[in-house]
Design a protein around this motif. Sequence first.
Motif, PDB file in Angstrom:
ATOM      1  N   SER A 176      48.829  36.826  39.554  1.00  0.00           N
ATOM      2  CA  SER A 176      48.864  37.453  37.920  1.00  0.00           C
ATOM      3  C   SER A 176      49.431  37.420  36.730  1.00  0.00           C
ATOM      4  O   SER A 176      50.778  37.371  37.351  1.00  0.00           O
ATOM      5  CB  SER A 176      47.825  38.405  38.352  1.00  0.00           C
ATOM      6  N   SER A 177      49.495  37.474  35.893  1.00  0.00           N
ATOM      7  CA  SER A 177      50.209  38.170  34.861  1.00  0.00           C
ATOM      8  C   SER A 177      50.620  39.132  35.040  1.00  0.00           C
ATOM      9  O   SER A 177      51.895  39.899  34.377  1.00  0.00           O
ATOM     10  CB  SER A 177      49.921  37.828  33.536  1.00  0.00           C
ATOM     11  N   ASP A 178      49.889  40.443  36.467  1.00  0.00           N
ATOM     12  CA  ASP A 178      50.785  41.711  36.784  1.00  0.00           C
ATOM     13  C   ASP A 178      51.670  42.021  37.475  1.00  0.00           C
ATOM     14  O   ASP A 178      51.695  42.693  38.128  1.00  0.00           O
ATOM     15  CB  ASP A 178      48.886  42.344  37.204  1.00  0.00           C
ATOM     16  N   ARG A 179      52.226  40.176  38.418  1.00  0.00           N
ATOM     17  CA  ARG A 179      53.103  40.639  38.458  1.00  0.00           C
ATOM     18  C   ARG A 179      53.221  40.911  40.708  1.00  0.00           C
ATOM     19  O   ARG A 179      54.175  41.294  41.257  1.00  0.00           O
ATOM     20  CB  ARG A 179      54.653  41.452  38.392  1.00  0.00           C
ATOM     21  N   ASP A 180      51.435  41.243  40.414  1.00  0.00           N
ATOM     22  CA  ASP A 180      51.227  41.256  41.628  1.00  0.00           C
ATOM     23  C   ASP A 180      51.158  39.906  43.013  1.00  0.00           C
ATOM     24  O   ASP A 180      49.860  38.769  41.858  1.00  0.00           O
ATOM     25  CB  ASP A 180      49.923  42.224  42.090  1.00  0.00           C
ATOM     26  N   ILE A 181      50.888  39.931  43.985  1.00  0.00           N
ATOM     27  CA  ILE A 181      49.958  39.133  44.528  1.00  0.00           C
ATOM     28  C   ILE A 181      49.226  39.873  45.781  1.00  0.00           C
ATOM     29  O   ILE A 181      49.583  40.236  46.669  1.00  0.00           O
ATOM     30  CB  ILE A 181      51.269  38.100  45.386  1.00  0.00           C
ATOM     31  N   LYS A 182      48.239  39.309  45.436  1.00  0.00           N
ATOM     32  CA  LYS A 182      47.474  40.123  46.172  1.00  0.00           C
ATOM     33  C   LYS A 182      46.211  39.678  47.106  1.00  0.00           C
ATOM     34  O   LYS A 182      46.680  38.167  47.498  1.00  0.00           O
ATOM     35  CB  LYS A 182      46.801  40.390  45.488  1.00  0.00           C
ATOM     36  N   VAL A 183      46.892  39.331  48.957  1.00  0.00           N
ATOM     37  CA  VAL A 183      46.006  38.804  49.905  1.00  0.00           C
ATOM     38  C   VAL A 183      45.474  39.465  49.929  1.00  0.00           C
ATOM     39  O   VAL A 183      44.531  40.403  50.169  1.00  0.00           O
ATOM     40  CB  VAL A 183      47.312  38.857  51.113  1.00  0.00           C
ATOM     41  N   TRP A 184      43.416  38.655  49.908  1.00  0.00           N
ATOM     42  CA  TRP A 184      42.096  38.931  50.563  1.00  0.00           C
ATOM     43  C   TRP A 184      41.112  38.474  51.598  1.00  0.00           C
ATOM     44  O   TRP A 184      41.912  37.522  51.923  1.00  0.00           O
ATOM     45  CB  TRP A 184      41.542  38.397  48.986  1.00  0.00           C
ATOM     46  N   ASN A 185      41.129  39.195  52.440  1.00  0.00           N
ATOM     47  CA  ASN A 185      40.558  38.521  53.471  1.00  0.00           C
ATOM     48  C   ASN A 185      39.177  38.110  53.106  1.00  0.00           C
ATOM     49  O   ASN A 185      38.168  38.298  52.818  1.00  0.00           O
ATOM     50  CB  ASN A 185      39.968  39.767  54.136  1.00  0.00           C
ATOM     51  N   PHE A 186      39.309  36.492  53.728  1.00  0.00           N
ATOM     52  CA  PHE A 186      38.787  35.586  53.108  1.00  0.00           C
ATOM     53  C   PHE A 186      36.844  36.394  53.482  1.00  0.00           C
ATOM     54  O   PHE A 186      36.008  36.527  53.223  1.00  0.00           O
ATOM     55  CB  PHE A 186      38.464  34.210  53.988  1.00  0.00           C
ATOM     56  N   LEU A 197      52.929  32.429  38.141  1.00  0.00           N
ATOM     57  CA  LEU A 197      52.393  31.054  37.712  1.00  0.00           C
ATOM     58  C   LEU A 197      52.290  30.066  39.276  1.00  0.00           C
ATOM     59  O   LEU A 197      50.784  29.338  38.956  1.00  0.00           O
ATOM     60  CB  LEU A 197      54.050  30.483  36.725  1.00  0.00           C
ATOM     61  N   ASN A 198      52.613  30.354  40.620  1.00  0.00           N
ATOM     62  CA  ASN A 198      52.154  29.210  40.862  1.00  0.00           C
ATOM     63  C   ASN A 198      52.052  29.987  42.938  1.00  0.00           C
ATOM     64  O   ASN A 198      53.470  31.002  42.671  1.00  0.00           O
ATOM     65  CB  ASN A 198      52.495  28.381  41.402  1.00  0.00           C
ATOM     66  N   VAL A 199      51.004  30.094  43.237  1.00  0.00           N
ATOM     67  CA  VAL A 199      51.015  30.202  45.236  1.00  0.00           C
ATOM     68  C   VAL A 199      50.767  29.652  45.818  1.00  0.00           C
ATOM     69  O   VAL A 199      50.058  28.830  45.163  1.00  0.00           O
ATOM     70  CB  VAL A 199      50.740  31.497  45.450  1.00  0.00           C
ATOM     71  N   ARG A 200      51.349  29.254  47.026  1.00  0.00           N
ATOM     72  CA  ARG A 200      51.381  28.133  48.140  1.00  0.00           C
ATOM     73  C   ARG A 200      51.555  28.399  49.279  1.00  0.00           C
ATOM     74  O   ARG A 200      52.297  29.107  49.315  1.00  0.00           O
ATOM     75  CB  ARG A 200      51.898  26.614  48.043  1.00  0.00           C
ATOM     76  N   VAL A 201      50.347  28.747  50.701  1.00  0.00           N
ATOM     77  CA  VAL A 201      50.849  28.545  51.446  1.00  0.00           C
ATOM     78  C   VAL A 201      51.521  27.450  52.276  1.00  0.00           C
ATOM     79  O   VAL A 201      51.028  26.803  51.586  1.00  0.00           O
ATOM     80  CB  VAL A 201      49.543  29.427  52.433  1.00  0.00           C
ATOM     81  N   LEU A 202      52.678  27.733  53.131  1.00  0.00           N
ATOM     82  CA  LEU A 202      52.594  26.570  53.841  1.00  0.00           C
ATOM     83  C   LEU A 202      51.920  25.732  54.985  1.00  0.00           C
ATOM     84  O   LEU A 202      50.956  26.428  55.770  1.00  0.00           O
ATOM     85  CB  LEU A 202      54.337  26.782  54.893  1.00  0.00           C
ATOM     86  N   THR A 237      44.742  30.524  46.110  1.00  0.00           N
ATOM     87  CA  THR A 237      45.361  29.269  47.737  1.00  0.00           C
ATOM     88  C   THR A 237      44.665  30.019  48.399  1.00  0.00           C
ATOM     89  O   THR A 237      44.102  31.205  48.857  1.00  0.00           O
ATOM     90  CB  THR A 237      47.073  28.781  47.834  1.00  0.00           C
ATOM     91  N   CYS A 238      44.791  29.055  49.723  1.00  0.00           N
ATOM     92  CA  CYS A 238      44.599  30.143  50.810  1.00  0.00           C
ATOM     93  C   CYS A 238      44.496  29.124  52.081  1.00  0.00           C
ATOM     94  O   CYS A 238      45.457  28.354  51.951  1.00  0.00           O
ATOM     95  CB  CYS A 238      42.355  29.727  50.910  1.00  0.00           C
ATOM     96  N   THR A 239      44.836  30.298  53.069  1.00  0.00           N
ATOM     97  CA  THR A 239      45.551  29.578  54.156  1.00  0.00           C
ATOM     98  C   THR A 239      44.628  28.784  54.761  1.00  0.00           C
ATOM     99  O   THR A 239      43.510  28.635  54.834  1.00  0.00           O
ATOM    100  CB  THR A 239      45.644  30.846  55.776  1.00  0.00           C
TER     101      THR A 239
END
Length: 176
Positions: free
Chosen positions: A35-45, A63-68, A23-25
């Motif tokens: 990922s199935s590695d259980r990490d959530i990674k935040v990348w600089n666009f 399985l899923n990520v969302r940004v408010l 997802t993205c902001t």
Amino acid sequence: NVQDKTCKGTITSAHKFIVQAITCTQNNKYIISSSSDRDIKVWNFDTLTLAHCFEKAHLGNILNVRVLSDDQTLISSSQDGSFAIWDLTRREHIRTFHNAHGGMIWGILPTKDDKYILTASQDCTISIWSLENRTLIHTFHSLNEIIYKLAITNDNRYIYATGGKGNLFVIDLECQ
């Protein structure tokens, strides 16, 4: 650029295992992957570099990520039946809802006004959670199939859901 068909770039080896969700902001500052590695990674666009990693964010595959819409709050769902809330600005965990469902949470979605979080599960239910009070508001039970994905109308009246048996569900929240 879609017309020129040029690629902004590639983040190679972004995760150790399969990337389950992205997802993205809204301000295009961050790309968030899980990922199935259980990490959530935040990348600089802009630079496509890692800005932050929430390591081992869940006990199971994410399985899923969302940004408010505030571009500061992230929600994630997991194979372990939990979902979590994260603060992207302070780079910290806010809360995990353990055992939120009796099976994997395939779908997670904030309402358009960011007041509620919807979760869809392998346990054949859809639940509505208050973001402010962090409590369960309602669970829709009699769907009789695994629920995978969710959508909601702009006025927050109708929830749309996809089922594991090929069905689409439309739930009118004003009739509940």
